[in-house]
Write a protein that holds these residues in place. Structure first.
Motif, PDB file in Angstrom:
ATOM      1  N   HIS A  16       2.042  40.376 -21.389  1.00  0.00           N
ATOM      2  CA  HIS A  16       0.929  40.740 -20.516  1.00  0.00           C
ATOM      3  C   HIS A  16       0.829  42.253 -20.388  1.00  0.00           C
ATOM      4  CE1 HIS A  16       0.669  36.667 -18.217  1.00  0.00           C
ATOM      5  NE2 HIS A  16       0.201  36.601 -19.432  1.00  0.00           N
ATOM      6  N   HIS A  17      -0.400  42.693 -20.217  1.00  0.00           N
ATOM      7  CA  HIS A  17      -0.714  44.098 -20.029  1.00  0.00           C
ATOM      8  C   HIS A  17       0.143  44.741 -18.928  1.00  0.00           C
ATOM      9  CE1 HIS A  17      -3.446  47.415 -18.825  1.00  0.00           C
ATOM     10  NE2 HIS A  17      -3.693  47.451 -20.116  1.00  0.00           N
ATOM     11  N   THR A  18       0.397  43.981 -17.855  1.00  0.00           N
ATOM     12  CA  THR A  18       1.169  44.518 -16.729  1.00  0.00           C
ATOM     13  C   THR A  18       2.557  44.993 -17.165  1.00  0.00           C
ATOM     14  OG1 THR A  18       1.754  42.232 -16.274  1.00  0.00           O
ATOM     15  CG2 THR A  18       0.086  43.198 -14.864  1.00  0.00           C
ATOM     16  N   THR A  19       3.125  44.340 -18.178  1.00  0.00           N
ATOM     17  CA  THR A  19       4.454  44.737 -18.650  1.00  0.00           C
ATOM     18  C   THR A  19       4.413  46.131 -19.259  1.00  0.00           C
ATOM     19  OG1 THR A  19       4.908  42.426 -19.120  1.00  0.00           O
ATOM     20  CG2 THR A  19       6.381  44.042 -20.132  1.00  0.00           C
ATOM     21  N   TYR A  20       3.333  46.434 -19.966  1.00  0.00           N
ATOM     22  CA  TYR A  20       3.206  47.781 -20.549  1.00  0.00           C
ATOM     23  C   TYR A  20       3.104  48.822 -19.441  1.00  0.00           C
ATOM     24  CZ  TYR A  20       2.136  45.011 -24.694  1.00  0.00           C
ATOM     25  OH  TYR A  20       2.193  44.098 -25.708  1.00  0.00           O
ATOM     26  N   GLU A  21       2.464  48.436 -18.340  1.00  0.00           N
ATOM     27  CA  GLU A  21       2.387  49.347 -17.197  1.00  0.00           C
ATOM     28  C   GLU A  21       3.798  49.596 -16.646  1.00  0.00           C
ATOM     29  OE1 GLU A  21      -0.402  47.811 -14.326  1.00  0.00           O
ATOM     30  OE2 GLU A  21      -1.871  47.346 -15.872  1.00  0.00           O
ATOM     31  N   LEU A  22       4.587  48.518 -16.540  1.00  0.00           N
ATOM     32  CA  LEU A  22       5.966  48.656 -16.041  1.00  0.00           C
ATOM     33  C   LEU A  22       6.782  49.547 -16.963  1.00  0.00           C
ATOM     34  CD1 LEU A  22       6.949  44.970 -15.053  1.00  0.00           C
ATOM     35  CD2 LEU A  22       6.067  46.764 -13.572  1.00  0.00           C
ATOM     36  N   LEU A  23       6.594  49.364 -18.277  1.00  0.00           N
ATOM     37  CA  LEU A  23       7.367  50.171 -19.227  1.00  0.00           C
ATOM     38  C   LEU A  23       7.001  51.643 -19.092  1.00  0.00           C
ATOM     39  CD1 LEU A  23       7.277  47.772 -22.321  1.00  0.00           C
ATOM     40  CD2 LEU A  23       9.323  48.470 -21.052  1.00  0.00           C
ATOM     41  N   ALA A  24       5.714  51.921 -18.880  1.00  0.00           N
ATOM     42  CA  ALA A  24       5.288  53.319 -18.698  1.00  0.00           C
ATOM     43  C   ALA A  24       5.931  53.902 -17.444  1.00  0.00           C
ATOM     44  CB  ALA A  24       3.769  53.397 -18.617  1.00  0.00           C
ATOM     45  N   ALA A  25       5.966  53.115 -16.362  1.00  0.00           N
ATOM     46  CA  ALA A  25       6.589  53.575 -15.117  1.00  0.00           C
ATOM     47  C   ALA A  25       8.091  53.750 -15.314  1.00  0.00           C
ATOM     48  CB  ALA A  25       6.316  52.578 -13.993  1.00  0.00           C
ATOM     49  N   ALA A  26       8.708  52.810 -16.030  1.00  0.00           N
ATOM     50  CA  ALA A  26      10.162  52.845 -16.234  1.00  0.00           C
ATOM     51  C   ALA A  26      10.585  54.108 -16.957  1.00  0.00           C
ATOM     52  CB  ALA A  26      10.603  51.604 -17.017  1.00  0.00           C
ATOM     53  N   ARG A  27       9.744  54.565 -17.893  1.00  0.00           N
ATOM     54  CA  ARG A  27      10.122  55.743 -18.680  1.00  0.00           C
ATOM     55  C   ARG A  27      10.241  56.992 -17.823  1.00  0.00           C
ATOM     56  NH1 ARG A  27       5.875  56.023 -22.546  1.00  0.00           N
ATOM     57  NH2 ARG A  27       6.797  57.999 -23.129  1.00  0.00           N
ATOM     58  N   ARG A  28       9.629  56.996 -16.651  1.00  0.00           N
ATOM     59  CA  ARG A  28       9.804  58.139 -15.745  1.00  0.00           C
ATOM     60  C   ARG A  28      11.195  58.170 -15.129  1.00  0.00           C
ATOM     61  NH1 ARG A  28       4.569  58.243 -11.887  1.00  0.00           N
ATOM     62  NH2 ARG A  28       2.996  58.163 -13.528  1.00  0.00           N
ATOM     63  N   LEU A  29      11.832  56.980 -15.090  1.00  0.00           N
ATOM     64  CA  LEU A  29      13.101  56.877 -14.364  1.00  0.00           C
ATOM     65  C   LEU A  29      14.310  56.832 -15.282  1.00  0.00           C
ATOM     66  CD1 LEU A  29      11.949  54.098 -11.857  1.00  0.00           C
ATOM     67  CD2 LEU A  29      12.116  56.538 -11.375  1.00  0.00           C
ATOM     68  N   GLY A  30      14.112  56.420 -16.532  1.00  0.00           N
ATOM     69  CA  GLY A  30      15.241  56.287 -17.437  1.00  0.00           C
ATOM     70  C   GLY A  30      14.825  55.578 -18.715  1.00  0.00           C
ATOM     71  N   ASP A  31      15.786  54.930 -19.359  1.00  0.00           N
ATOM     72  CA  ASP A  31      15.509  54.196 -20.592  1.00  0.00           C
ATOM     73  C   ASP A  31      15.107  52.760 -20.273  1.00  0.00           C
ATOM     74  OD1 ASP A  31      15.887  56.158 -22.446  1.00  0.00           O
ATOM     75  OD2 ASP A  31      18.028  55.716 -22.740  1.00  0.00           O
ATOM     76  N   PRO A  32      13.897  52.362 -20.646  1.00  0.00           N
ATOM     77  CA  PRO A  32      13.463  51.000 -20.321  1.00  0.00           C
ATOM     78  C   PRO A  32      14.251  49.937 -21.097  1.00  0.00           C
ATOM     79  CG  PRO A  32      11.591  52.391 -20.920  1.00  0.00           C
ATOM     80  CD  PRO A  32      12.825  53.152 -21.273  1.00  0.00           C
ATOM     81  N   ALA A  33      14.744  48.967 -20.384  1.00  0.00           N
ATOM     82  CA  ALA A  33      15.385  47.798 -20.994  1.00  0.00           C
ATOM     83  C   ALA A  33      14.563  46.584 -20.590  1.00  0.00           C
ATOM     84  CB  ALA A  33      16.819  47.662 -20.503  1.00  0.00           C
ATOM     85  N   ALA A  34      13.923  45.947 -21.570  1.00  0.00           N
ATOM     86  CA  ALA A  34      13.048  44.814 -21.271  1.00  0.00           C
ATOM     87  C   ALA A  34      13.870  43.544 -21.160  1.00  0.00           C
ATOM     88  CB  ALA A  34      11.998  44.669 -22.355  1.00  0.00           C
ATOM     89  N   VAL A  35      13.651  42.778 -20.114  1.00  0.00           N
ATOM     90  CA  VAL A  35      14.347  41.498 -19.957  1.00  0.00           C
ATOM     91  C   VAL A  35      13.326  40.387 -20.173  1.00  0.00           C
ATOM     92  CG1 VAL A  35      15.676  40.030 -18.388  1.00  0.00           C
ATOM     93  CG2 VAL A  35      15.991  42.524 -18.344  1.00  0.00           C
ATOM     94  N   VAL A  36      13.559  39.604 -21.226  1.00  0.00           N
ATOM     95  CA  VAL A  36      12.626  38.533 -21.582  1.00  0.00           C
ATOM     96  C   VAL A  36      13.249  37.200 -21.202  1.00  0.00           C
ATOM     97  CG1 VAL A  36      11.405  37.373 -23.459  1.00  0.00           C
ATOM     98  CG2 VAL A  36      11.719  39.855 -23.522  1.00  0.00           C
ATOM     99  N   VAL A  37      12.517  36.414 -20.443  1.00  0.00           N
ATOM    100  CA  VAL A  37      12.994  35.088 -20.072  1.00  0.00           C
ATOM    101  C   VAL A  37      11.981  34.087 -20.613  1.00  0.00           C
ATOM    102  CG1 VAL A  37      13.661  33.594 -18.158  1.00  0.00           C
ATOM    103  CG2 VAL A  37      14.001  36.068 -17.982  1.00  0.00           C
ATOM    104  N   GLY A  38      12.430  33.192 -21.483  1.00  0.00           N
ATOM    105  CA  GLY A  38      11.479  32.237 -22.053  1.00  0.00           C
ATOM    106  C   GLY A  38      12.185  31.246 -22.957  1.00  0.00           C
ATOM    107  N   THR A  39      11.375  30.429 -23.617  1.00  0.00           N
ATOM    108  CA  THR A  39      11.940  29.393 -24.472  1.00  0.00           C
ATOM    109  C   THR A  39      12.401  30.003 -25.799  1.00  0.00           C
ATOM    110  OG1 THR A  39       9.673  28.906 -25.098  1.00  0.00           O
ATOM    111  CG2 THR A  39      10.665  27.470 -23.462  1.00  0.00           C
TER     112      THR A  39
END
Ligand SMILES: Cc1cc2nc3c(=O)[nH]c(=O)nc-3n(C[C@H](O)[C@H](O)[C@H](O)COP(=O)(O)OP(=O)(O)OC[C@H]3O[C@@H](n4cnc5c(N)ncnc54)[C@H](O)[C@@H]3O)c2cc1C
Ligand SMILES: Nc1ncnc2c1ncn2[C@@H]1O[C@H](COP(=O)(O)O)[C@@H](O)[C@H]1O
Lengths: 321, 260
Positions: A16-39
């Motif tokens: 989802h688009h919202t995740t890209y927004e989170l990644l952009a915000a995360a980069r201000r604070l440090g190294d983004p680590a994406a956590v994927v939960v799914g099948t």
């Protein structure tokens, strides 16, 4: 750089688009680590687009039951990674699901929670708009890893291709005595429309729309603009449109680039859910309607002539460009 | 079965809400306080279950002295007893503390089958407290519910969010949060109001709920407000009265603002 966890929102196929927004915000604070939960297999489908938006690592909690339970698989995964890597922050989208995951995680970690955040700065100070947009509050988390729920639409996604390390997480099975099972799902009947809280454009109808049939006018304008449809509580209570689209204090809070209010008076409880929108356009028959006092562009007129006309204009100009 | 309903008193939303200048908490003195409307619906669900399946309904609220009014309102609707968590140290409690305190209060009830809450409060709107309480109590979370059925030790619910609807199923005990569309709450009758005065309400503080906790180390909030400023009110921009060209004018405006 320290890590910042980002919970990935997805529909099983796409991020989802919202995740890209989170990644952009995360980069201000440090190294983004994406956590994927799914099948199983999900990370293979999502990994590339996460790396393209700056995820330095992708932590995959794949299991057959990931979709079968509400909230807990995501909370378990975030808790596990948080205890392992001690991130500087955990970011989730401030959607209904996201806020619930954030609440549970903060309780487990005994950590500070900030929801409906619209901005974060590198020192970790988060900005929130509270009381339906009447106050701006800047806060810090003082205990535990900050758990931050970011309001969709607050950050511009940025492409920033990196090499992402992938890692599988082995989590204990979900305890069915402690988690609710999702036995059926019906996705929002918006069809191809964007989600209400994520959409860049929201077109809402109120009691002035006059009936369920009248909402066609609202939907057509929303579709011409590629936006989502919203409704006032009066419209929802009258049965014109389903409740999940209600905007306002007891409905959803939205902050799109463009909010168009059709036949909505602008009661304080409605404003509470939309007055942080970047641009507001309102159409109302009544020149005294309070919504016109805060619209960037207000039309005193009949929505049944103005909205279809605008739909034609938008369609024609889009086709022309 | 024991049912616990979590209710909160909130400032009336029709009134202006302000933050206190000294500690950035909600200015309650200047506000009209009411039982949050959604909580009346959570109470209504509990009372329906009491009538159809038999249950004892305990209403729990954490808040200052005035929160007792919210508890009495639900007792007048028909709930059996109340627990008022009242402790000056809880001023400014964050979501996690609120959830810990409510979870501890629920534990004092014992043998609880169902915890009912509202999906969001109209003042904080964190919409996170019920989920956090469920986590702390180890209960399945059935939240944002517009339809609820409790039968044979199980609970089924229809959940509604901006992404669609879902049917949820879990064994009891469980926690449910309801939306404002779940039911129409009853009005307390005169008889109910009179009876409510005699119903038991226990007032408890942090020392009662956490007898082993070290009072100094008790965290009330894990966040700190650095700054709070009123947001400038929005003002009207362009206004036109439709003369047949408003649609074109709006389109031009959207193009000028790069929204089209
Ligand atoms: C605790 C609480 C929570 C609430 N939560 C919410 C919430 O989340 N969201 C929400 O929206 N409300 C909420 N409300 C309700 C809110 O107070 C208003 O009642 C509601 O927003 C009114 O909806 P409306 O503007 O569609 O209807 P109305 O106030 O009836 O306004 C209809 C408008 O349509 C205009 N109109 C009529 N016909 C036309 C036409 N042909 N063309 C153009 N204009 C036309 C009229 O001039 C009028 O201004 C809440 C209320 C309370 C007490
Ligand atoms: N102080 C409190 N006392 C009792 N219940 C509460 C309190 N705060 C929140 N709740 C419950 O949690 C629901 C959602 O609150 P929130 O997560 O703050 O939006 C409310 O509708 C109540 O049922």
């Amino acid at each position: 750089m320290p890590e910042v966890l980002v919970l990935v929102d997805h529909d099983g196929e796409r991020v989802h688009h919202t995740t890209y927004e989170l990644l952009a915000a995360a980069r201000r604070l440090g190294d983004p680590a994406a956590v994927v939960v799914g099948t199983p297999g999900i990370t293979g489908r999502l990994g590339e687009s996460l790396a393209r938006h700056g995820a330095r690592s992708v932590q995959a909690a794949e299991s057959a039951e990931a979709d079968e339970f509400l909230a807990t698989p995501a909370v378990d995964a975030l808790e596990h990674v948080t205890r392992e890597v001690s991130p500087v922050a955990v970011l989730v989208s401030a959607t209904t699901d996201g806020k619930e995951v954030a609440g549970r995680l903060a309780a487990r970690l005994d950590a500070g929670l900030l929801t409906d955040v619209v901005d974060v700065d590198p020192s970790g100070v988060a900005t929130q708009v509270v009381f339906g947009g009447s106050y701006i509050v800047r806060s810090l988390v003082t205990h535990g890893p900050p758990v931050i729920a970011l309001r969709p639409g607050s950050f511009e996604p940025e492409e920033c291709p990196v090499e992402a390390r992938q890692r599988g997480l082995a989590l204990p099975p979900v305890d069915p005595a402690r988690s609710a099972r999702v036995t059926a799902r019906r996705t929002a009947l918006g069809g191809d429309r964007p989600g209400l809280t994520e959409a860049a454009v929201v077109v809402s109808g109120g009691r002035g729309v006059g009936g369920a049939d009248g909402f066609k006018v609202v939907e057509e304008l929303a579709d011409a603009l590629g936006g989502a449809v919203g409704a006032s509580r009066a419209a929802v209570d009258a049965g014109y449109y389903p409740h999940q689209y209600q905007v306002g204090q007891t409905g959803k809070s939205v902050s799109p680039q463009l909010y168009i209010a059709l036949g909505i008076s602008g009661a304080i409880q409605h404003l509470a859910g939309m007055q942080t929108s970047k641009t507001i356009v309102a159409v109302n028959k009544d020149p005294e309607a309070p919504i016109l006092d805060l619209a960037d562009f207000g039309v005193v007129g009949d929505l049944f002539t103005v909205a279809p006309g605008l739909t034609r204009e938008v369609t024609a100009r889009r086709a022309g460009s | 079965m024991n049912i616990v309903v979590l209710v909160k008193q909130v400032p009336d939303t029709a009134a202006e809400r302000t933050l206190s200048g000294t500690d950035h908490t909600l200015d309650r003195e200047g506000a009209d306080l009411v039982l949050d409307e959604i909580n009346e619906r959570a109470a209504e669900e509990a009372l329906t279950l009491k009538e159809t399946a038999g249950a004892e309904v305990t209403v729990v609220s954490m808040g200052p002295d005035s929160a007792l009014d919210a508890i009495r309102t639900v007792l007048a609707m028909g709930a059996d007893r109340g627990i008022h968590v009242r402790d000056d140290r809880l001023r400014g409690a964050d979501v996690v503390t609120t959830a810990k305190v409510l979870a501890a209060a629920v534990r004092t009830v014992g043998d609880v089958g169902l915890v009912l809450a509202g999906n969001a409060t109209t003042d904080g709107q964190a919409s996170a407290v019920p989920a956090a309480v469920a986590d702390l109590l180890g209960l399945p979370q059935l939240t944002q519910v517009r339809e609820l059925r409790v039968t044979a030790g199980r609970v089924r619910a229809e959940r509604e969010t901006e992404h669609g609807e879902a049917t949820l199923d879990a064994p009891l005990p469980a926690l449910v949060s309801v939306t404002e569309k779940i039911n129409e709450p009853r009005y307390p009758s005169f008889k109910g109001i009179m009876a409510a005065r005699k119903k038991p309400v226990e007032t408890v503080g942090l020392d009662d709920l956490f007898p082993d906790a070290d009072a100094v180390g008790f965290l009330v909030t894990r966040t700190r407000v650095v700054e709070a400023v009123p947001r400038p009110a929005r003002t009207a921009g362009v206004r036109v009265t439709d003369d047949g060209s408003a649609d074109r004018q709006v389109a031009d405006y959207l193009i000028a603002r790069k929204l089209l």
